[in-house]
Design an enzyme around this catalytic site. Sequence first.
Site, PDB file in Angstrom:
ATOM      1  N   ARG A  83       0.857  -1.183   0.000  1.00  0.00           N
ATOM      2  CA  ARG A  83       0.000   0.000   0.000  1.00  0.00           C
ATOM      3  C   ARG A  83       0.889   1.228   0.000  1.00  0.00           C
ATOM      4  O   ARG A  83       1.675   1.418   0.927  1.00  0.00           O
ATOM      5  CB  ARG A  83      -0.859  -0.062   1.263  1.00  0.00           C
ATOM      6  N   THR A 111      -0.545   7.627  -1.254  1.00  0.00           N
ATOM      7  CA  THR A 111      -1.847   7.554  -1.954  1.00  0.00           C
ATOM      8  C   THR A 111      -2.775   6.508  -1.345  1.00  0.00           C
ATOM      9  O   THR A 111      -3.978   6.520  -1.617  1.00  0.00           O
ATOM     10  CB  THR A 111      -1.627   7.167  -3.430  1.00  0.00           C
ATOM     11  N   ASP A 142       0.969  -2.579  12.471  1.00  0.00           N
ATOM     12  CA  ASP A 142       1.382  -3.008  11.132  1.00  0.00           C
ATOM     13  C   ASP A 142       1.666  -4.508  11.167  1.00  0.00           C
ATOM     14  O   ASP A 142       2.658  -4.958  11.752  1.00  0.00           O
ATOM     15  CB  ASP A 142       2.639  -2.233  10.699  1.00  0.00           C
ATOM     16  N   ASP A 181       5.104  -5.769   9.751  1.00  0.00           N
ATOM     17  CA  ASP A 181       6.225  -5.442  10.645  1.00  0.00           C
ATOM     18  C   ASP A 181       6.226  -6.336  11.888  1.00  0.00           C
ATOM     19  O   ASP A 181       7.284  -6.769  12.348  1.00  0.00           O
ATOM     20  CB  ASP A 181       6.159  -3.963  11.073  1.00  0.00           C
TER      21      ASP A 181
HETATM   22  C1  PRP Z   1      -0.960  -4.305   4.698  1.00  0.00           C
HETATM   23  C2  PRP Z   1      -1.834  -5.521   4.881  1.00  0.00           C
HETATM   24  C3  PRP Z   1      -2.717  -5.462   3.674  1.00  0.00           C
HETATM   25  C4  PRP Z   1      -2.903  -3.986   3.463  1.00  0.00           C
HETATM   26  C5  PRP Z   1      -4.244  -3.598   4.000  1.00  0.00           C
HETATM   27  O1  PRP Z   1       0.056  -4.570   3.817  1.00  0.00           O
HETATM   28  O2  PRP Z   1      -1.119  -6.705   5.012  1.00  0.00           O
HETATM   29  O3  PRP Z   1      -2.154  -6.076   2.520  1.00  0.00           O
HETATM   30  O4  PRP Z   1      -1.865  -3.328   4.212  1.00  0.00           O
HETATM   31  O5  PRP Z   1      -4.510  -2.287   3.712  1.00  0.00           O
HETATM   32  P1  PRP Z   1      -5.649  -1.833   2.693  1.00  0.00           P
HETATM   33  O6  PRP Z   1      -6.867  -2.661   2.995  1.00  0.00           O
HETATM   34  O7  PRP Z   1      -5.845  -0.385   3.044  1.00  0.00           O
HETATM   35  O8  PRP Z   1      -5.152  -2.004   1.303  1.00  0.00           O
HETATM   36  P2  PRP Z   1       1.227  -3.505   3.527  1.00  0.00           P
HETATM   37  O9  PRP Z   1       0.881  -2.635   2.371  1.00  0.00           O
HETATM   38  O10 PRP Z   1       1.574  -2.809   4.802  1.00  0.00           O
HETATM   39  O11 PRP Z   1       2.406  -4.401   3.026  1.00  0.00           O
HETATM   40  P3  PRP Z   1       3.246  -5.525   3.816  1.00  0.00           P
HETATM   41  O12 PRP Z   1       2.335  -6.696   4.049  1.00  0.00           O
HETATM   42  O13 PRP Z   1       4.332  -5.831   2.848  1.00  0.00           O
HETATM   43  O14 PRP Z   1       3.756  -4.945   5.107  1.00  0.00           O
HETATM   44  N1  URA Z   2      -2.020  -2.562   7.292  1.00  0.00           N
HETATM   45  C1  URA Z   2      -1.656  -3.019   8.506  1.00  0.00           C
HETATM   46  O1  URA Z   2      -0.707  -3.811   8.618  1.00  0.00           O
HETATM   47  N2  URA Z   2      -2.337  -2.596   9.578  1.00  0.00           N
HETATM   48  C2  URA Z   2      -3.365  -1.734   9.502  1.00  0.00           C
HETATM   49  O2  URA Z   2      -3.967  -1.383  10.528  1.00  0.00           O
HETATM   50  C3  URA Z   2      -3.734  -1.266   8.218  1.00  0.00           C
HETATM   51  C4  URA Z   2      -3.040  -1.700   7.136  1.00  0.00           C
END
Ligand code: PRP
Ligand code: URA
Length: 207
Positions: free
Chosen positions: A102, A106, A198, A201
Amino acid sequence: MVTEIKHPLIQHKLTLMRKKETPTKDFRELLDEIAMLMVYEVTRDFPLKEIEIETPVAKCKSNVIVDKNIVIVPILRAGLGMTNGLLKMFPNASVGHIGLYRDPKTLQPVEYYCKMPSDMDKRTLIVVDPMLATGGSSSAALTLLKNKGAKKIILMCLVAAPKGIEVVTNDHSDIPVYVAAIDEKLNDHAYIIPGLGDAGDRIFGTF
Ligand code: PRP
Ligand code: URA
């Protein structure tokens, strides 16, 4: 089409995951366990195939799930944290990967990787991602899979915001969605409140 799985065991383990002091190792183990428990509900209506077997005392017909038709699809990275839990239940399943992150400015999903098995139209896909926040990532993943020919898809998330549920169910009214909790709202950075922070993380220790 949205099922909130409110089993006490799942709620208990999710509470432990939410706590900010829960270390990475415990967080990962709890997510793995919850993924396994959620599958119990997700597979409630899965078709069975009758096969002939022999017990130590008699021949009989008995039912099995044909799990080699199942594809587990983690949305990278955080979806990887739910994959092993499902593989323990379906050891013969394939795993397809979708890389999406994400964009922090944006909030739009950006695709960076996709590897799926062939014959997508003949398989049952279980898409996994712990967080359904704005719904952008999950909705984009479902669109991508449909464009690759997938006909039967299930979305399984841990924590959802009402906004994420709204977006996914509007964009994909045909897809059953399973979550362990529907939280209150999103904050100004589109993080789920109260959520668990997160997820990626916390699974991989990248603070
Ligand atoms: C997080 C999570 C989802 C997304 C959710 O991933 O694991 O994929 O955000 O958010 P949304 O519903 O608003 O799209 P992230 O983009 O943080 O990537 P990561 O899993 O690599 O940390
Ligand atoms: N992605 C995450 O990992 N946590 C949130 O709360 C939203 C998006």
